[in-house]
Motif scaffolding. Structure first.
Motif, PDB file in Angstrom:
ATOM      1  N   GLY A  91       0.913  -1.245  -0.040  1.00 34.98           N
ATOM      2  CA  GLY A  91       0.162   0.014   0.059  1.00 34.98           C
ATOM      3  C   GLY A  91       0.879   1.038   0.025  1.00 34.98           C
ATOM      4  O   GLY A  91       2.216   1.142  -0.092  1.00 34.98           O
ATOM      5  N   LEU A  92       0.371   2.508  -0.280  1.00 31.19           N
ATOM      6  CA  LEU A  92       1.572   3.703   0.256  1.00 31.19           C
ATOM      7  C   LEU A  92       0.871   4.437   1.640  1.00 31.19           C
ATOM      8  O   LEU A  92       0.895   3.937   2.535  1.00 31.19           O
ATOM      9  CB  LEU A  92       0.239   5.197  -0.618  1.00 31.19           C
ATOM     10  CG  LEU A  92      -0.335   4.957  -1.765  1.00 31.19           C
ATOM     11  CD1 LEU A  92      -0.883   5.937  -2.288  1.00 31.19           C
ATOM     12  CD2 LEU A  92       1.299   4.075  -2.795  1.00 31.19           C
ATOM     13  N   ALA A  93       2.836   4.594   2.215  1.00 32.01           N
ATOM     14  CA  ALA A  93       2.846   5.539   3.120  1.00 32.01           C
ATOM     15  C   ALA A  93       1.621   6.544   3.586  1.00 32.01           C
ATOM     16  O   ALA A  93       1.171   6.972   4.579  1.00 32.01           O
ATOM     17  CB  ALA A  93       4.015   5.554   3.545  1.00 32.01           C
ATOM     18  N   PHE A  94       1.497   7.073   2.161  1.00 32.35           N
ATOM     19  CA  PHE A  94       1.011   8.965   2.056  1.00 32.35           C
ATOM     20  C   PHE A  94      -0.149   8.631   0.950  1.00 32.35           C
ATOM     21  O   PHE A  94       0.356   8.443   0.058  1.00 32.35           O
ATOM     22  CB  PHE A  94       1.522   9.016   3.087  1.00 32.35           C
ATOM     23  CG  PHE A  94       2.427   9.900   2.411  1.00 32.35           C
ATOM     24  CD1 PHE A  94       3.013  10.452   1.687  1.00 32.35           C
ATOM     25  CD2 PHE A  94       3.475   9.454   2.859  1.00 32.35           C
ATOM     26  CE1 PHE A  94       3.798  11.326   1.088  1.00 32.35           C
ATOM     27  CE2 PHE A  94       4.891   9.532   2.787  1.00 32.35           C
ATOM     28  CZ  PHE A  94       5.114  10.509   1.710  1.00 32.35           C
ATOM     29  N   PRO A  95      -1.295   9.027   0.918  1.00 31.18           N
ATOM     30  CA  PRO A  95      -1.577   9.473  -0.326  1.00 31.18           C
ATOM     31  C   PRO A  95      -0.346  10.596  -1.017  1.00 31.18           C
ATOM     32  O   PRO A  95      -0.006  11.698   0.053  1.00 31.18           O
ATOM     33  CB  PRO A  95      -2.624  10.982  -0.677  1.00 31.18           C
ATOM     34  CG  PRO A  95      -2.924  10.435   1.467  1.00 31.18           C
ATOM     35  CD  PRO A  95      -2.044   9.821   1.864  1.00 31.18           C
ATOM     36  N   SER A  96       0.263  10.176  -2.104  1.00 29.26           N
ATOM     37  CA  SER A  96       1.485  11.357  -2.730  1.00 29.26           C
ATOM     38  C   SER A  96       1.225  13.038  -2.731  1.00 29.26           C
ATOM     39  O   SER A  96      -0.101  13.215  -3.551  1.00 29.26           O
ATOM     40  CB  SER A  96       1.721  10.122  -3.916  1.00 29.26           C
ATOM     41  OG  SER A  96       2.320   9.050  -4.066  1.00 29.26           O
ATOM     42  N   ILE A  97       1.719  13.307  -2.676  1.00 28.81           N
ATOM     43  CA  ILE A  97       1.943  15.097  -3.646  1.00 28.81           C
ATOM     44  C   ILE A  97       2.849  14.606  -5.585  1.00 28.81           C
ATOM     45  O   ILE A  97       3.860  14.615  -4.871  1.00 28.81           O
ATOM     46  CB  ILE A  97       2.671  16.037  -2.392  1.00 28.81           C
ATOM     47  CG1 ILE A  97       1.663  15.853  -0.972  1.00 28.81           C
ATOM     48  CG2 ILE A  97       2.820  16.906  -2.767  1.00 28.81           C
ATOM     49  CD1 ILE A  97       2.327  16.674   0.216  1.00 28.81           C
ATOM     50  N   VAL A  98       1.920  15.111  -6.038  1.00 23.22           N
ATOM     51  CA  VAL A  98       2.678  16.281  -7.201  1.00 23.22           C
ATOM     52  C   VAL A  98       2.088  17.242  -7.012  1.00 23.22           C
ATOM     53  O   VAL A  98       0.449  17.363  -7.229  1.00 23.22           O
ATOM     54  CB  VAL A  98       1.764  14.355  -8.101  1.00 23.22           C
ATOM     55  CG1 VAL A  98       2.943  15.543  -9.344  1.00 23.22           C
ATOM     56  CG2 VAL A  98       2.646  13.417  -7.744  1.00 23.22           C
ATOM     57  N   ALA A  99       2.778  18.391  -7.993  1.00 28.13           N
ATOM     58  CA  ALA A  99       2.517  20.127  -7.507  1.00 28.13           C
ATOM     59  C   ALA A  99       3.405  20.702  -8.465  1.00 28.13           C
ATOM     60  O   ALA A  99       4.848  20.010  -8.167  1.00 28.13           O
ATOM     61  CB  ALA A  99       2.827  20.243  -5.524  1.00 28.13           C
ATOM     62  N   CYS A 100       3.306  20.786  -9.385  1.00 33.05           N
ATOM     63  CA  CYS A 100       3.554  21.688  -9.951  1.00 33.05           C
ATOM     64  C   CYS A 100       3.494  22.822  -9.581  1.00 33.05           C
ATOM     65  O   CYS A 100       2.926  23.714  -9.852  1.00 33.05           O
ATOM     66  CB  CYS A 100       2.756  20.993 -11.657  1.00 33.05           C
ATOM     67  SG  CYS A 100       3.977  21.775 -13.240  1.00 33.05           S
ATOM     68  N   GLY A 101       5.151  23.597 -10.552  1.00 36.24           N
ATOM     69  CA  GLY A 101       4.780  25.157 -10.658  1.00 36.24           C
ATOM     70  C   GLY A 101       4.237  26.129  -9.171  1.00 36.24           C
ATOM     71  O   GLY A 101       4.678  25.623  -8.249  1.00 36.24           O
ATOM     72  N   ALA A 102       3.916  26.656  -9.376  1.00 38.29           N
ATOM     73  CA  ALA A 102       2.977  27.566  -7.965  1.00 38.29           C
ATOM     74  C   ALA A 102       2.148  27.030  -6.714  1.00 38.29           C
ATOM     75  O   ALA A 102       2.905  27.290  -5.971  1.00 38.29           O
ATOM     76  CB  ALA A 102       2.335  28.664  -8.430  1.00 38.29           C
ATOM     77  N   ASN A 103       2.205  25.595  -7.367  1.00 39.66           N
ATOM     78  CA  ASN A 103       1.716  24.814  -6.101  1.00 39.66           C
ATOM     79  C   ASN A 103       2.378  24.065  -5.955  1.00 39.66           C
ATOM     80  O   ASN A 103       2.270  23.704  -4.325  1.00 39.66           O
ATOM     81  CB  ASN A 103       0.413  23.471  -7.374  1.00 39.66           C
ATOM     82  CG  ASN A 103      -0.376  23.974  -8.212  1.00 39.66           C
ATOM     83  OD1 ASN A 103      -0.885  25.351  -7.793  1.00 39.66           O
ATOM     84  ND2 ASN A 103      -0.761  22.950  -8.922  1.00 39.66           N
ATOM     85  N   GLY A 104       4.065  23.863  -5.767  1.00 41.57           N
ATOM     86  CA  GLY A 104       4.737  23.479  -5.014  1.00 41.57           C
ATOM     87  C   GLY A 104       5.064  24.231  -3.875  1.00 41.57           C
ATOM     88  O   GLY A 104       6.183  23.782  -3.166  1.00 41.57           O
ATOM     89  N   ALA A 105       4.453  25.725  -4.772  1.00 40.99           N
ATOM     90  CA  ALA A 105       4.617  26.274  -2.833  1.00 40.99           C
ATOM     91  C   ALA A 105       3.988  26.124  -2.208  1.00 40.99           C
ATOM     92  O   ALA A 105       4.096  26.291  -0.548  1.00 40.99           O
ATOM     93  CB  ALA A 105       4.684  28.247  -3.242  1.00 40.99           C
ATOM     94  N   SER A 106       2.898  25.465  -1.890  1.00 39.31           N
ATOM     95  CA  SER A 106       1.961  24.597  -1.179  1.00 39.31           C
ATOM     96  C   SER A 106       2.683  23.427  -0.194  1.00 39.31           C
ATOM     97  O   SER A 106       3.030  22.122  -0.984  1.00 39.31           O
ATOM     98  CB  SER A 106       0.536  24.457  -1.207  1.00 39.31           C
ATOM     99  OG  SER A 106      -0.079  23.903  -0.321  1.00 39.31           O
TER     100      SER A 106
END
Length: 266
Positions: A91-106
């Protein structure tokens, strides 16, 4: 919920039964004691986390050949998570984050319909669960040649990550580790741009003790497994983070994460 209430009633009944049979013994909750015990890992636990990380490293090698401008964050997330499950994760350790551009600032961005665009960076924070234990890594990759601003942000987090990993050892405090990272980021011109603790323990749960943060003035011990994840976040502009995890050893820090720290340009 109802289940919690039933469990609590069961615990209270057990507590009362012990108290009646042992009138001279005073019972008290020791939940934090157990959490503290879990913060020191044995060889078997470390082997399980290394196995989880091997799957995670393989997923990173795969995803950088898969992702392209025009894909959505969500498409990349699905491929990343599917790869881990198909290659041995339970399974997953946690829901994955994929954040592009300005979204990566969160730092806790949720992947959505945002499309990957050339000239941007993408923050991917993900982990597998294997044999009951978690892995945790973050890499920031670049879609085409990065701007000087992006390069400088990445150089800052790489330097902070590597300087901390070089000096982590028993006796150092979580506060000292965090403050070293903040100092390095400031030297690169990104003072006060992290905004979160440098790292946390990993084990059965994705967040355990000890933490590498200004709040933790206790010394690290042999067997502590922690992340080192400095980040730079400029709201509305960019975000980047570089995260490894590993174990505190007798004379330093053994990093489980094998993926490169070099600039990855897609």
């Amino acid at each position: 919920g109802v289940g919690d209430s039933i469990a609590l009633l069961g615990f209270r009944s057990l507590e009362r039964a012990f108290s009646e049979s042992l009138p001279d013994v005073q019972l008290r909750e020791t939940s934090n004691f157990i959490v503290g015990l879990r913060s020191v890992k044995d060889a078997d636990e470390i082997a399980r986390m290394k196995a989880a990380q091997a799957i995670t490293d393989a997923a990173f090698s795969h995803i950088i050949t898969f992702m392209k401008p025009g894909m959505t964050e969500r498409e990349v997330q699905i491929e990343l998570e599917d790869f881990m499950v198909r290659h041995g994760a339970e399974g997953l350790a946690f829901p994955s984050i994929v954040a592009c551009g300005a979204n990566g600032a969160s730092p806790h961005s949720v992947p959505g319909a945002t499309k990957l665009e050339a000239g941007q960076c993408v923050v991917m924070d993900f982990g597998a669960r294997a044999q009951g234990y978690c892995s945790d890594m973050t890499r920031t990759v670049f879609l085409g040649e990065p701007s000087e601003r992006l390069r400088s942000g990445y150089a800052a987090i790489r330097d902070a990550n590597e300087q901390v990993e070089a000096v982590l050892r028993p006796g150092m405090t979580g506060k000292e580790a965090h403050e070293l990272a903040e100092h390095v980021l400031a030297e690169h011109g990104f003072a006060g741009k992290m905004g979160h603790g440098l790292g946390h323990g990993v084990g059965i749960d994705i967040h355990e003790l000890p933490v590498l943060s200004p709040r933790n003035e206790t010394s690290l011990e042999v067997g502590n497994v922690v992340t080192v994840e400095p980040g730079v976040y400029l709201p509305g502009e960019i975000g980047c983070r570089l995260e490894d995890f590993g174990v505190v050893t007798e004379d330093g820090f053994e990093v489980f994460t094998k993926s490169t720290h070099e600039l990855v340009i897609i």
